[in-house]
Design a protein around this motif. Structure first.
Motif, short mmCIF file in Angstrom:
data_model
loop_
_atom_site.label_atom_id
_atom_site.label_comp_id
_atom_site.label_asym_id
_atom_site.label_seq_id
_atom_site.Cartn_x
_atom_site.Cartn_y
_atom_site.Cartn_z
N ILE A 70 -2.58 62.41 -95.03
CA ILE A 70 -1.61 61.34 -95.26
C ILE A 70 -1.14 61.27 -96.71
N GLU A 71 -1.70 62.11 -97.59
CA GLU A 71 -1.14 62.19 -98.95
C GLU A 71 0.31 62.67 -98.90
N ASP A 72 0.67 63.40 -97.83
CA ASP A 72 2.08 63.74 -97.60
C ASP A 72 2.67 62.55 -96.83
N VAL A 95 -7.02 53.19 -90.90
CA VAL A 95 -8.40 53.21 -91.42
C VAL A 95 -8.57 54.16 -92.60
N SER A 96 -7.74 55.18 -92.68
CA SER A 96 -7.88 56.19 -93.73
C SER A 96 -7.93 55.57 -95.11
N VAL A 120 -3.30 57.36 -101.06
CA VAL A 120 -4.09 57.28 -99.82
C VAL A 120 -4.44 55.84 -99.46
N ASN A 121 -4.76 55.02 -100.46
CA ASN A 121 -5.22 53.66 -100.17
C ASN A 121 -4.10 52.64 -100.07
N THR A 165 -5.97 49.41 -105.80
CA THR A 165 -5.17 49.84 -104.64
C THR A 165 -5.50 49.00 -103.41
N LYS A 166 -6.76 48.62 -103.25
CA LYS A 166 -7.12 47.77 -102.11
C LYS A 166 -6.56 46.36 -102.28
N ALA A 167 -6.47 45.88 -103.52
CA ALA A 167 -5.84 44.59 -103.76
C ALA A 167 -4.35 44.64 -103.41
#
Length: 263
Positions: A70-72, A95-96, A120-121, A165-167
């Motif tokens: 999913i980085e692409d 979930v990734s 990613v996040n 990134t999660k924030a």
């Protein structure tokens, strides 16, 4: 690889799970597996993904698998839209994710690490969520789940990229929830603390309050059924979030710095 399972059974619901080759993603796949459920499982570890797919088929699910990084982001969004066009998703569980901290001996996290975790996040799940939420809104039904982290509540100096990134994902999920709620689409943000995974045990033995992936998956399934906006687990992390908010900034900074390993 995109493997299509048997399509002879009547489909009761269609579910996408990214990160399905991980322990939480695999637990969610098994949790939702039953007769008539169609699962699209995405993961990077082909061996684990195949094993999880077989376990889900044994429970009665119709299973498709896809290996895609999913980085692409553009490719991930295009693949999700393609699958949703072929068989509209009732539920999407994003979930990734990647967890990392400042490398030993470094004063600050490398720029490359920050960029990767950002993609990613945050960027990939947010972009996929937006694309699929729009399609669900047009159908006037559907549910989205974003897997965040309790780390989003705290400014962790040794994990600025991860907590940051999660924030960002948490704020995006909340805003998207309000955006699509009038169209019958629910959005659930999940903010877990420690999950008892093999990778976690290799770096931190005996983490307090660590929950088994299967138990976390069950709690998520219950939250989705309730259309719960935010699930924080286990319960001590609800208190930690409140403590972080109430603590004076000077004391909070001292506490966070005391937890920071030396550079």
């Amino acid at each position: 690889m995109f493997r299509v399972g048997s399509a002879h059974a009547a489909v009761a619901s269609c579910i996408l799970i990214t990160g399905a080759s991980g322990e939480l993603g695999g637990a969610l796949a098994r949790c939702y597996s039953r007769d008539g459920v169609r699962l699209s499982l995405w993961g990077r570890d082909l061996g684990r993904l195949a094993a999880i797919a077989d376990a889900c088929r044994a429970l009665g699910a119709i299973v498709e698998t896809r290996s895609l990084d999913i980085e692409d982001v553009a490719a991930a969004v295009a693949a999700a839209v393609e699958e949703d066009t072929a068989a509209p998703f009732d539920l999407v569980l994003l979930v990734s994710g990647l967890g990392d901290t400042r490398p030993t001996g470094e004063q600050v996290e490398p720029a490359e690490l920050v960029a990767r975790l950002g993609t990613v996040n945050f960027t990939a799940p947010a972009a996929m969520g937006a694309a699929l939420a729009g399609r669900m809104a047009s159908r006037r039904r559907g549910a989205l789940v974003f897997i965040g982290s309790a780390a989003a509540f705290h400014a962790l100096p040794f994990a600025a990229a991860y907590s940051g990134t999660k924030a960002g994902l948490a704020r995006f999920a909340d805003a998207l929830r309000l955006n699509v709620r009038p169209y019958g689409v629910s959005v659930t943000l999940v903010s877990p603390g420690f999950i008892d995974t093999e990778a976690g045990r290799q770096t931190h033995d005996g983490r307090a309050f660590a929950m088994a992936p299967d138990l976390v998956a069950k709690r998520i399934e219950q939250a989705v059924r309730r259309k719960q906006a935010h699930l924080i687990l286990p319960w001590p992390f609800v208190l930690l979030r409140a403590f972080d908010r109430l603590l004076p900034a000077v004391l909070r900074d001292r506490l966070l710095l005391s937890l920071t390993p030396p550079g």
